[in-house]
Design an enzyme around this catalytic site. Structure first.
Site, PDB file in Angstrom:
ATOM      1  CG  LEU A 146      -1.962  -1.058   1.396  1.00  0.00           C
ATOM      2  CD1 LEU A 146      -2.656  -0.900   2.745  1.00  0.00           C
ATOM      3  CD2 LEU A 146      -2.982  -1.008   0.271  1.00  0.00           C
ATOM      4  CG  ASP A 147       0.507   4.412  -2.874  1.00  0.00           C
ATOM      5  OD1 ASP A 147       1.318   3.592  -3.341  1.00  0.00           O
ATOM      6  OD2 ASP A 147      -0.289   5.059  -3.573  1.00  0.00           O
ATOM      7  NE  ARG A 148       6.020   7.727   5.172  1.00  0.00           N
ATOM      8  CZ  ARG A 148       7.132   8.406   5.416  1.00  0.00           C
ATOM      9  NH1 ARG A 148       7.906   8.757   4.413  1.00  0.00           N
ATOM     10  NH2 ARG A 148       7.464   8.723   6.648  1.00  0.00           N
ATOM     11  CB  THR A 150      -3.013   3.991   0.956  1.00  0.00           C
ATOM     12  OG1 THR A 150      -2.906   4.814  -0.204  1.00  0.00           O
ATOM     13  CG2 THR A 150      -4.307   3.199   0.892  1.00  0.00           C
ATOM     14  NE  ARG A 248      -2.026   8.966  -4.696  1.00  0.00           N
ATOM     15  CZ  ARG A 248      -0.778   9.149  -4.270  1.00  0.00           C
ATOM     16  NH1 ARG A 248      -0.047   8.101  -3.865  1.00  0.00           N
ATOM     17  NH2 ARG A 248      -0.248  10.350  -4.238  1.00  0.00           N
TER      18      ARG A 248
END
Length: 322
Positions: A146-148, A150, A248
């Site tokens: 997961l993105d930081r 998120t 996104r």
């Protein structure tokens, strides 16, 4: 696997006994998983110098570990700093975020702002914290990322066999992944399917960015509105592919950038949402559903939104029931 430390406060040497999950791995790959953040050049150097020993003897990088082998792992330093241990606050945060655990996986509600792993200037992430919390665990590896910024459901495998199975399920799109996103403006109509290929690019500044590009990799997202008003819409998004920054970029491509997105978002919308208390990206990995085999039980895990995101929805008068 049993992990023993030989006077760790003075020497930092670790003695690790190989269990069935590690058997068959090359020693260099094993060290890369144990010494997160260490470059391969360092791994090969400590092997050449004999600082790593198996059953008290020197070995070379191609050596494949056997069950019962005892591996001596020396302390290593990255540049001028030692490999960082996560702060106690982070360890408590990660421990409290566990949603589900069995003999094969741990599923966490990853906090926003915490990377999934260290690297690129980040000392540590979720996986390093889990390994610090479970020093005797034979195997802990990220299944996906997961993105930081998120938050939400993140799977960590506790067995190599579980990691292989879950990677196969991901490749075959047999893990249902649902996200919640707050996006700009009023979403018109019902559910929508976004199919737009994505390609990674590097700007002249060195920043990595993903764009819709006919030459990119196929990417599909299913958008389903849950609550809408003229200012913003709360959307359930199901991923059919798992490209970098997919949600996104797809949201922005549809004209509804995600609130708090400083890379693909709308600056004025972000400022407006900050006045309502939004201090982060409003993207949350809400739910995971999968089964390890066709006849086995389904694992269906949901991660609750944190209170700050609920407060933003309340300010916007967007009703949502988890």
């Amino acid at each position: 696997m049993t992990t023993k430390s030989s006077n760790p406060t003075s020497s930092g040497v670790k003695l690790v006994t190989i269990g069935p999950e590690q058997a068959g791995q090359r020693i260099d790959n094993f060290l890369l998983t144990r010494l997160k953040g260490a470059p391969r050049s360092l791994i090969y150097r400590i092997l050449r110098k004999g600082e790593v020993r198996v059953n008290k003897g020197r070995i070379q990088a191609p050596y494949r570990l056997r069950e019962g082998d005892q591996v001596r792992i020396p302390p290593v330093r990255l540049g001028d700093r030692a490999v960082t241990t996560p702060a106690e606050r982070v360890l408590r945060q990660v421990e409290a975020s566990i949603l589900f655990e069995d003999k094969r996986v741990v599923i966490l509600n990853k906090p926003s702002g915490l990377a999934v792993h260290g690297g690129s200037g980040i000392s540590y992430g979720v996986i390093e914290a889990m390994r610090a919390l479970r020093p005797d665990a034979p195997f802990l590896e990220l299944v996906h990322r997961l993105d930081r910024d998120t938050s939400g459901c993140l799977i960590i495998a506790k067995k190599r066999s579980a990691l292989r199975t879950l990677h196969e399920l991901l490749r075959e799109s047999r893990i249902d992944k649902h996200y919640l996103a707050l996006v700009k403006g009023e979403w018109h109509g019902g559910p929508g399917r976004v199919e737009a290929p994505l390609k990674k690019n590097v700007l002249s500044s060195g920043e990595r960015i993903v764009r819709v590009d006919p030459e990119g990799k196929a990417a599909t997202s299913l958008f389903r509105p849950l609550a809408v008003n003229p200012t913003a819409s709360l959307i359930d998004i199901k991923l059919e592919t798992g490209r970098t920054h997919q949600i996104r970029v797809h949201a922005a491509y549809e004209g509804h950038p995600i609130a708090g997105d400083d890379k693909y978002g709308d600056e004025n919308f972000n400022k407006q949402l900050r006045t309502l208390g939004l201090k982060r990206l409003f993207l949350h990995a809400r739910r995971l559903v999968f089964a390890f085999d066709d006849d086995g039980p389904h694992i269906d895990i949901s991660a609750p939104l944190d209170a700050s995101l609920h407060d933003v929805l309340t300010e916007l008068k967007l009703e949502f029931h988890e």
